[in-house]
Scaffold this active site. Structure first.
Site: not given
Length: 436
Positions: A136, A154, A241, A284, A289, A303
């Protein structure tokens, strides 16, 4: 996965225009469908007219185009409000879990230059402009450092951070206009927390700190792998990362039963470590993830944008809650729930007992004598049914502390993962450790 690129609207006015156009399209569809129903002598409810396939597609498509807060709020509401939302609204929100369309290469390159400077390309020996993962708030690209190290970058969608408040308010307005939200349900605490949580998640400096904290905390744990972060190649809206090989955890259903049981146990045990030892929880529990590396037999954790620090007092209250649940002591369970903040002073006794029963049900896998069969237990269905009973007593509904919502969200998500893995796990040792 949707591979067709679409430019992300980055300005507030352009994003507002998209919402206005969406509201007009939905209203038009309702009027047309209503007229057709009337001419044919049929009568449809407002919810049926609103949730016709064309409208569900329009809302999901538009919000996935906007990305960011619009999609994330839908995900938060569908998980955190759970059974307090009508089934029809849950159907619409569920559509927002789909992948967003990628940014066009021109917009991506402009974003990379803005975040890393005009010489951004010189900082890598190679970078793939086609993303391999999207969510998202951002999309992820493979790259190689000048030293030959595999990287994952990211990149945050443009305009997401600046439009959080307006996007969230616009989504809430759409939901309220639908008439599907119970008037007695106060989602204001969830909405305000969604804004704050999103502001945190769009700050990749904060995520990098959480990533490093978890990497250090789990450095000597052989069961998990946390990617390293590269601050020199990162910014507030771009996070570089270490790229770690892994397969989606949800694809591990073909593994032997013992291995699936082991993976589920490790994840739930990690949650206890996060809550009671580290006092920071990655809240989350999205299946995306978690990945599994067969070669190293490690679960790859991804994440950390939704990481929350938990106060020592709340940790202690949850320890009391779990101990009371293990002892099946309803009075102590009530006291612990009160300390956490689940009940207001004027709470109805029947409603209070229903909440406590829900707690006991959630704790049942932990206190089971022997392995708990998540696949055939029907636990999710039972929790759903009891949640629906609570939703019928919406006048009594009381919003607990936000940290508690996120803790419950994490545990419920882990139960769902255990169910997807068809795991049969003995969890009582985890409760024994708490009691000791």
């Amino acid at each position: 996965m949707n591979n067709k690129s679409r430019r992300v609207p980055s300005g507030r006015l352009s994003r507002l225009a998209h919402f206005g156009g969406l509201a007009g399209k939905v209203a038009s569809n309702v009027m047309i469908a209503g007229a057709k129903q009337a001419l044919s002598g049929q009568k449809a409810s407002r919810s049926e007219l609103l949730l016709q396939p064309g409208n569900i597609h329009a809302v999901a498509e538009k919000l996935s185009h906007l990305r960011g807060a619009a999609m994330k709020l839908g995900q938060l509401l569908s998980m955190d409000a759970g059974e307090l939302l009508p089934a029809e609204l849950s159907v619409l929100l569920e559509r927002l879990r789909s992948d967003a369309a990628p940014m066009p290469h021109k917009q991506l390159v402009a974003t990379l230059e803005k975040e890393l400077g005009p010489d951004w390309l010189d900082k890598f020996s190679h970078i793939e402009l086609n993303s391999f993962a999207r969510a998202s708030i951002g999309q992820v690209h493979k790259a190689t450092s000048e030293q030959g190290l595999p990287l994952a970058i990211k990149v945050q969608y443009p305009g997401v951070a600046d439009s959080i408040h307006s996007d969230v308010d616009n989504v809430v307005s759409l939901i309220k206009l639908s008439g599907l939200l119970p008037k007695t349900l106060n989602i204001t605490p969830l909405v305000e927390e969604a804004k704050q949580q999103l502001l945190v998640e769009t700050d990749y400096y904060q995520e990098a700190k959480a990533l490093s904290a978890f990497e250090q905390a789990l450095a000597h744990n052989p069961h998990f792998k946390v990617p390293k972060s590269y601050p020199a190649l990162s910014s507030k809206h771009l996070l570089t990362m270490e790229f770690v090989q892994g397969e989606p955890l949800e694809a591990m259903t073909s593994l032997p039963q013992a291995k699936r049981d082991q993976l589920a146990y490790r994840l739930i045990a990690l949650f206890f470590t996060e809550l009671f030892e580290l006092k920071m929880v990655q809240t989350d529990p999205n299946l995306a993830n978690y990945q599994y590396n067969r070669d190293t037999d490690q679960i790859v954790l991804l994440d950390f944008g939704a990481t929350r620090t938990i106060s020592p007092s709340l940790c202690l209250d949850y320890k009391k809650l779990l101990q009371a649940g293990a002892e099946q002591n309803r009075q102590k369970l009530k006291e612990a729930a009160c300390e956490i903040g689940y009940f207001s002073d004027d709470i109805d006794t029947h409603y209070q007992n229903a909440v406590l029963s829900l707690f006991e049900l959630a704790i049942s896998p932990l206190r089971a004598n022997g392995p708990f069969d998540f696949a055939s237990s029907g636990l999710a269905k039972q929790i759903s049914e009891q949640g629906k009973e609570l939703s019928t007593q919406s006048r009594q509904w009381h919003t607990p502390p936000v940290d508690a919502l996120f803790i419950h969200r994490k545990l419920a998500g882990l139960y769902l993962i255990a169910s997807r893995l068809k795991a049969n796990v003995e969890l009582s040792p985890l409760l024994n450790e708490i009691q000791d």
